[in-house]
Write an enzyme that holds these catalytic residues in place. Sequence first.
Site, short mmCIF file in Angstrom:
data_model
loop_
_atom_site.label_atom_id
_atom_site.label_comp_id
_atom_site.label_asym_id
_atom_site.label_seq_id
_atom_site.Cartn_x
_atom_site.Cartn_y
_atom_site.Cartn_z
N CYS A 2 0.84 -1.20 0.00
CA CYS A 2 0.00 0.00 0.00
C CYS A 2 0.87 1.25 0.00
O CYS A 2 2.01 1.24 0.46
CB CYS A 2 -0.96 0.03 1.17
SG CYS A 2 -2.08 -1.37 1.28
N ARG A 27 5.75 -0.98 -4.35
CA ARG A 27 5.41 -1.50 -3.04
C ARG A 27 4.41 -2.65 -3.11
O ARG A 27 4.22 -3.37 -2.13
CB ARG A 27 4.86 -0.38 -2.15
CG ARG A 27 5.87 0.68 -1.81
CD ARG A 27 5.23 1.86 -1.10
NE ARG A 27 4.79 1.51 0.24
CZ ARG A 27 5.53 1.67 1.32
NH1 ARG A 27 6.76 2.15 1.22
NH2 ARG A 27 5.06 1.37 2.51
N TRP A 74 -3.28 -2.74 -1.43
CA TRP A 74 -3.04 -4.18 -1.51
C TRP A 74 -4.08 -4.82 -0.61
O TRP A 74 -4.12 -4.59 0.59
CB TRP A 74 -1.63 -4.50 -1.03
CG TRP A 74 -1.15 -5.88 -1.30
CD1 TRP A 74 -0.64 -6.36 -2.47
CD2 TRP A 74 -1.09 -6.97 -0.37
NE1 TRP A 74 -0.28 -7.68 -2.34
CE2 TRP A 74 -0.55 -8.08 -1.06
CE3 TRP A 74 -1.46 -7.13 0.97
CZ2 TRP A 74 -0.35 -9.32 -0.44
CZ3 TRP A 74 -1.27 -8.36 1.57
CH2 TRP A 74 -0.72 -9.44 0.86
N ASN A 99 -3.07 3.14 5.30
CA ASN A 99 -2.21 1.96 5.27
C ASN A 99 -2.29 1.28 6.63
O ASN A 99 -2.33 1.96 7.66
CB ASN A 99 -0.75 2.34 5.01
CG ASN A 99 -0.49 2.74 3.58
OD1 ASN A 99 -1.37 2.65 2.73
ND2 ASN A 99 0.72 3.19 3.30
N GLY A 100 -2.27 -0.06 6.65
CA GLY A 100 -2.27 -0.78 7.90
C GLY A 100 -3.52 -1.62 8.08
O GLY A 100 -4.30 -1.83 7.15
N GLU A 483 17.96 -18.68 -0.65
CA GLU A 483 17.68 -17.42 -1.32
C GLU A 483 17.42 -17.64 -2.80
O GLU A 483 16.52 -17.01 -3.40
CB GLU A 483 18.85 -16.45 -1.11
CG GLU A 483 18.77 -15.15 -1.89
CD GLU A 483 17.60 -14.25 -1.48
OE1 GLU A 483 17.40 -13.22 -2.16
OE2 GLU A 483 16.87 -14.58 -0.52
N LYS A 487 13.94 -16.62 -4.73
CA LYS A 487 13.90 -15.73 -5.89
C LYS A 487 13.17 -16.40 -7.06
O LYS A 487 12.37 -15.77 -7.74
CB LYS A 487 15.31 -15.34 -6.31
CG LYS A 487 15.97 -14.34 -5.40
CD LYS A 487 15.31 -12.98 -5.51
CE LYS A 487 15.67 -12.10 -4.34
NZ LYS A 487 14.97 -12.43 -3.10
N GLU A 490 9.30 -16.62 -6.30
CA GLU A 490 8.53 -15.39 -6.14
C GLU A 490 8.37 -14.61 -7.43
O GLU A 490 7.40 -13.85 -7.56
CB GLU A 490 9.10 -14.51 -5.03
CG GLU A 490 10.43 -13.88 -5.28
CD GLU A 490 10.93 -13.08 -4.06
OE1 GLU A 490 10.10 -12.69 -3.22
OE2 GLU A 490 12.14 -12.85 -3.96
N HIS A 506 17.55 -37.94 3.21
CA HIS A 506 16.58 -37.99 4.30
C HIS A 506 15.19 -37.57 3.85
O HIS A 506 14.36 -37.19 4.68
CB HIS A 506 17.05 -37.11 5.46
CG HIS A 506 18.31 -37.59 6.10
ND1 HIS A 506 18.37 -38.70 6.90
CD2 HIS A 506 19.58 -37.12 6.00
CE1 HIS A 506 19.61 -38.89 7.30
NE2 HIS A 506 20.37 -37.94 6.77
N LYS A 605 6.52 -4.88 -1.62
CA LYS A 605 7.91 -4.58 -1.28
C LYS A 605 8.09 -4.38 0.21
O LYS A 605 9.01 -4.93 0.82
CB LYS A 605 8.35 -3.32 -2.04
CG LYS A 605 9.81 -2.94 -1.82
CD LYS A 605 10.74 -4.00 -2.38
CE LYS A 605 12.19 -3.62 -2.24
NZ LYS A 605 13.07 -4.74 -2.65
#
Length: 610
Positions: A2, A27, A74, A99-100, A483, A487, A490, A506, A605
Amino acid sequence: MCGIVGAIAGRNVVPLLVEGLKRLEYRGYDSAGIAVVADGAVRRVRRTGRVSEMEAAADAEALQAPLGIGHTRWATHGGVTELNAHPHVSDGRLALVHNGIIENHEAQRERLSALGYVFESQTDTEVIAHLIHHHQGQGLDLLAALQAAAAELEGAYALAVIDRDEPQRMVVARMGCPLLVGRGDGENFVASDVSAILQATRRVIFLEEGDTAEIGRDAVRVFRADGVPVERPEHLSDVSLASLELGPYRHFMQKEIHEQPRALADTLEAIIDAAAFEPTLFGREAGAVLRGVKGVQILACGTSFYAGSVARYWIEAISGLPCSVEIASEYRYRTAVANPDHLIVTISQSGETLDTMEALKYARSLGHERTLSICNVPESAIPRASGLVFYTRAGAEIGVASTKAFTTQLVGLFALAVTLAKLNGRLDEAQEAAYIEDLRQLPGSVQHALNLEPQIAMWAEKFTPKHHALFLGRGVHYPIALEGALKLKEISYIHAEAYPAGELKHGPLALVDADMPVVVIAPKDGLLEKVKSNMQEVRARGGELFVFTDADSNFSASEGVHVIRTPRHVGVLSPIVHTIPVQLLAYHTALARGTDVDKPRNLAKSVTVE
């Protein structure tokens, strides 16, 4: 996630609002809208989808005004619909962006419904608009009504509010979500991120927790949570507009991958110039804080958590101190055993990650007074709440998938490991000089890794039709495998998982077949022969291997085994160099699959809600 932008000026602010929202697209969002006060009325335009669609609608309506607010949303409460998009309006008079998340919105909704308010959305935000309007009905002006409403809200919020009957000002409030005020000449601005207002000003005031503010064309008044006026310092932002432009690159992610040599060099500058690891890297009082530290606990989320996972190996091996790494969203909700002699390290690119901020607050409530933040954004919330700070100098990072922020975080964490070793008497002058030389060579080694891009792009073609991938690493390179998997999934939406290579037998080995590409981080270190053994297990099951190794390793390609050599092994800093190939692999695979690289679906973001 947002974004908020607002402006009051002696000119038409609609272009400023639209441009600000475009700057906030990185964002993450799924709808956008603006509301303005013009000719004694509130006019509003909202659209699902991209800001450009909302912009076209605003142009069609010839929207012009000297006062307005805008928002990219968002979805949290309620689906992606125009009715749920911000701004929200009460009684056609008051418009608000938020926002929030408001945790007591259901109780407030029931109360306001009983008072006769009709809700058109499913959001928690509309509750705030009606609540402020209700307090106005009790005789309060706009600022006082906002302050009264804020006192009744539970949760996190950044708010900007305008009213058709008070066109000379806007009012704002902050609790748990970032909000800043931009100062201009006869005009002022608000935003959740400085990038939204750089087109108009670099002079910014960062609001503190609980602050409210009244913003006119010529004046800004800030109030603490108790209503007492307060002066907040003005800062000159060093974020450049050039850093927010795409330039010759196809995507911001590609640009930011290629900016890493410069970002690393800038972050290393103080260490290289001093030719020493000094506690003052982390603040003037760092020597007193770091001496006597008996252990380190790292709290972070996502990519930053993987940076902390690398640091655990460095801190324990170099400084001899025990180190634990924990996901911030888990730490804040468990019963933790505090040790006041341990250093709490929080890592966040934005400095506003809610789970990390709340984990820091929890740690401090347990008695942890030694706190350090590693962050990329000066004056953001987490550094302000920490005793010590190491600012990475990655510059603005626009792509949702973090790249240069990750590698510069690793530099800060490495510097911490070596500084702790020095303070503990575990670092002689020769070793310190060797580490400084390794850091001096690092940007060049990263550039050599970037030169592998054409080869990695060819590999990406093989990943394009796949649905799953496996990443393997051992020791300090296992977090780099994690990582790499993150990447890939996503931004390309290929399901990817990472394991320590020794864990293959295992369980994960059951997944290996010809349709499961296996990416291996295999530098020439003490575990290389172990990794080779794990690779043989994959080949014996028909798996296809994609191996990132070093130029001086004794490795050769063969049927079903593809090899790309990064520069010669760079010792303890090898995880930073080996990050580059997995970033490029994810980028080019996403590019080949045609996904939205910079704005992957469902992701944001800056994660400022739970």
